[in-house]
Design a protein around this motif. Structure first.
Motif, PDB file in Angstrom:
ATOM      1  N   LYS A   1       2.802  36.528  -2.960  1.00 30.01           N
ATOM      2  CA  LYS A   1       2.722  35.900  -4.279  1.00 30.01           C
ATOM      3  C   LYS A   1       1.498  36.421  -5.030  1.00 30.01           C
ATOM      4  CE  LYS A   1       4.967  31.899  -2.250  1.00 30.01           C
ATOM      5  NZ  LYS A   1       4.958  32.488  -0.888  1.00 30.01           N
ATOM      6  N   LEU A   2       1.736  36.807  -6.254  1.00 29.94           N
ATOM      7  CA  LEU A   2       0.707  37.373  -7.116  1.00 29.94           C
ATOM      8  C   LEU A   2       0.505  36.474  -8.332  1.00 29.94           C
ATOM      9  CD1 LEU A   2      -1.010  39.657  -8.537  1.00 29.94           C
ATOM     10  CD2 LEU A   2       1.191  40.648  -9.262  1.00 29.94           C
ATOM     11  N   TYR A   3      -0.751  36.172  -8.625  1.00 33.72           N
ATOM     12  CA  TYR A   3      -1.066  35.450  -9.855  1.00 33.72           C
ATOM     13  C   TYR A   3      -1.814  36.392 -10.792  1.00 33.72           C
ATOM     14  CZ  TYR A   3      -3.415  32.374 -13.167  1.00 33.72           C
ATOM     15  OH  TYR A   3      -3.884  31.799 -14.327  1.00 33.72           O
ATOM     16  N   ILE A   4      -1.326  36.517 -12.029  1.00 34.22           N
ATOM     17  CA  ILE A   4      -1.986  37.340 -13.038  1.00 34.22           C
ATOM     18  C   ILE A   4      -2.720  36.406 -13.991  1.00 34.22           C
ATOM     19  CG2 ILE A   4      -1.709  39.055 -14.857  1.00 34.22           C
ATOM     20  CD1 ILE A   4       0.874  39.961 -13.475  1.00 34.22           C
TER      21      ILE A   4
ATOM     22  N   ASP B   1      -1.360  35.535  -2.372  1.00 36.44           N
ATOM     23  CA  ASP B   1      -1.774  36.726  -1.624  1.00 36.44           C
ATOM     24  C   ASP B   1      -2.619  37.667  -2.476  1.00 36.44           C
ATOM     25  OD1 ASP B   1      -0.010  36.606   1.017  1.00 36.44           O
ATOM     26  OD2 ASP B   1       1.244  35.962  -0.657  1.00 36.44           O
ATOM     27  N   TYR B   2      -2.332  37.679  -3.784  1.00 37.53           N
ATOM     28  CA  TYR B   2      -3.028  38.585  -4.692  1.00 37.53           C
ATOM     29  C   TYR B   2      -3.311  37.880  -6.022  1.00 37.53           C
ATOM     30  CZ  TYR B   2      -1.052  42.235  -1.628  1.00 37.53           C
ATOM     31  OH  TYR B   2      -0.696  42.998  -0.542  1.00 37.53           O
ATOM     32  N   MET B   3      -4.355  38.346  -6.676  1.00 35.20           N
ATOM     33  CA  MET B   3      -4.663  37.905  -8.028  1.00 35.20           C
ATOM     34  C   MET B   3      -5.182  39.102  -8.813  1.00 35.20           C
ATOM     35  SD  MET B   3      -7.460  35.078  -9.261  1.00 35.20           S
ATOM     36  CE  MET B   3      -7.626  34.572 -10.969  1.00 35.20           C
TER      37      MET B   3
ATOM     38  N   LYS C   1      13.124  43.223  -5.032  1.00 27.40           N
ATOM     39  CA  LYS C   1      13.473  42.050  -5.835  1.00 27.40           C
ATOM     40  C   LYS C   1      12.203  41.335  -6.277  1.00 27.40           C
ATOM     41  CE  LYS C   1      17.977  41.457  -3.653  1.00 27.40           C
ATOM     42  NZ  LYS C   1      18.888  40.569  -2.906  1.00 27.40           N
ATOM     43  N   ILE C   2      12.009  41.280  -7.593  1.00 29.25           N
ATOM     44  CA  ILE C   2      10.815  40.681  -8.176  1.00 29.25           C
ATOM     45  C   ILE C   2      11.224  39.425  -8.941  1.00 29.25           C
ATOM     46  CG2 ILE C   2       8.825  41.025  -9.677  1.00 29.25           C
ATOM     47  CD1 ILE C   2       8.919  42.988  -7.370  1.00 29.25           C
ATOM     48  N   VAL C   3      10.538  38.318  -8.686  1.00 29.79           N
ATOM     49  CA  VAL C   3      10.739  37.088  -9.458  1.00 29.79           C
ATOM     50  C   VAL C   3       9.466  36.804 -10.227  1.00 29.79           C
ATOM     51  CG1 VAL C   3      11.205  34.608  -9.382  1.00 29.79           C
ATOM     52  CG2 VAL C   3      12.378  36.142  -7.795  1.00 29.79           C
ATOM     53  N   THR C   4       9.589  36.647 -11.542  1.00 27.42           N
ATOM     54  CA  THR C   4       8.447  36.290 -12.375  1.00 27.42           C
ATOM     55  C   THR C   4       8.626  34.854 -12.853  1.00 27.42           C
ATOM     56  OG1 THR C   4       9.470  37.090 -14.424  1.00 27.42           O
ATOM     57  CG2 THR C   4       8.173  38.670 -13.147  1.00 27.42           C
TER      58      THR C   4
ATOM     59  N   ILE D   1       5.751  36.694  -8.858  1.00 25.05           N
ATOM     60  CA  ILE D   1       4.617  36.823  -9.787  1.00 25.05           C
ATOM     61  C   ILE D   1       4.537  35.574 -10.659  1.00 25.05           C
ATOM     62  CG2 ILE D   1       3.566  38.209 -11.612  1.00 25.05           C
ATOM     63  CD1 ILE D   1       5.281  40.576 -10.658  1.00 25.05           C
ATOM     64  N   ILE D   2       3.380  34.948 -10.671  1.00 24.56           N
ATOM     65  CA  ILE D   2       3.113  33.789 -11.525  1.00 24.56           C
ATOM     66  C   ILE D   2       2.188  34.239 -12.645  1.00 24.56           C
ATOM     67  CG2 ILE D   2       2.157  31.451 -11.617  1.00 24.56           C
ATOM     68  CD1 ILE D   2       2.687  31.289  -8.563  1.00 24.56           C
TER      69      ILE D   2
END
Length: 329
Positions: free
Chosen positions: A213-216, A248-250, A6-9, A183-184
């Motif tokens: 949580k990932l930020y692009i 957690d990630y970028m 399950k992915i939330v953007t 994902i933000i």
């Protein structure tokens, strides 16, 4: 049978749409939470005249996640250039407005259009009402309106929503609770991302969520918003507005932009976002640098395939971590 991750953007604008075009080709359970702060162009006119949330960002996300014939997508995105009252409007915006009128509710209207477009995933507005975006500038001036903010000279100090206690959809809160990855971005930092993150209960649930949580990060600065910003400057603005946010990630771009394209962007007051590796490392999350951009007629875009592949890799890394944690116990 294993369930889909399950992915939330969270976001808006063209950046989020590009990401979702890549993700829809994978076996994922997708939910997109989209800004409703736009007050310019066709969306702004419909928002004002019909008293509905602005449909433009929603429309772009619906098209990105749709699995219809290309001609139908082209029809949905068609913008009228002539005609009194029609000029400037896209057919998709008008259809969303019409479906809202028929169903009596913006969210119901989105659901019905999603069925027509055979959308892969859920598209949810950050709120079931329009949001007014306000920016407090460094000189003390308060600028009102999403479309007005980038036109002002000066540095943005703080962003606010009106009303400040706007309520999110319960469906959005549940999606964050159940997410395997949040994902933000990518998207305009102040006018596409923060309008979602400043919704109080949405922010609280985001920070409470145990999902990674990932930020692009954006690849180019934006005049009037992120002039001269480095990658870490983007992070600092997020943390200033969402103090309890734990990333957690970028993902950042490390591909060089050709000089010919740089010259064109320089005319708009934009330049590549500097990947300031040392300062980013001080934040403590994992930074992934890659060639995540492509060029389309001298326009720089995130590469949806590369981004989607990184999302799949991050899911795999998280799965390995969980297995290791169970083993260690």
């Amino acid at each position: 049978m294993t369930s889909k991750p399950k992915i939330v953007t969270i976001g808006g604008g063209t950046g989020l749409s590009v990401l979702l075009r890549g993700l829809k080709h994978h076996e994922l359970d997708l939910t997109a939470i989209v800004t409703v702060a736009d007050d310019g162009g066709s969306s702004g006119v419909l928002r004002q005249e019909l008293q509905i949330p602005p449909p433009g960002d929603i429309r772009n996300v619906l098209v990105a996640l749709s699995e219809t014939e290309p001609l139908f997508e082209q029809l949905f995105q068609h913008r009228f250039e002539t005609g009194h009252g029609l000029s400037g409007h896209t057919l998709g915006n008008l259809l969303l407005a019409a479906m809202t009128s028929i169903s009596g509710d913006f969210v119901k209207g989105i659901r019905e259009i999603s069925r027509v477009l055979n959308v892969k995933g859920k598209v949810l507005p950050a709120a079931n009402q329009s949001i007014v975006l306000k920016a407090l500038m460094s000189n003390g001036e308060m600028v009102v309106g999403e479309s007005t903010i980038p036109k002002h000279d000066g540095k943005i100090k703080q962003m606010f929503l009106e009303p400040p206690d706007v309520e999110p959809l319960e469906e959005s809160l549940n999606a964050l609770k159940e997410a395997d990855l949040i994902i933000i971005g990518p998207g305009s930092l102040y006018t596409s991302l923060l309008p979602n993150l400043l919704v109080p209960r949405l922010q609280k649930e985001l920070c409470r969520s145990q999902a990674p949580k990932l930020y692009i990060c954006n690849v180019m600065t934006q005049k009037g918003e992120t002039d001269h910003f480095t990658a870490s400057d983007h992070i600092q603005v997020l943390l200033d507005h969402v103090p309890n946010l734990s990333l957690d990630y970028m993902i950042v771009n490390n591909r060089t932009v050709p000089k010919t394209i740089l010259k064109r962007y320089a005319l708009e007051g934009a330049k590549p976002v500097d990947y300031d590796k040392q300062r980013l490392a001080s934040y403590g999350f994992q930074v992934i640098s890659d060639k995540i951009i492509k060029y389309d007629k001298s326009v720089i875009r995130h590469d949806e395939t590369i981004l989607a592949n990184w999302v799949i890799r991050i899911l795999a890394m998280e799965k390995l971590k969980r297995k290791q944690d169970l083993y260690d116990k």
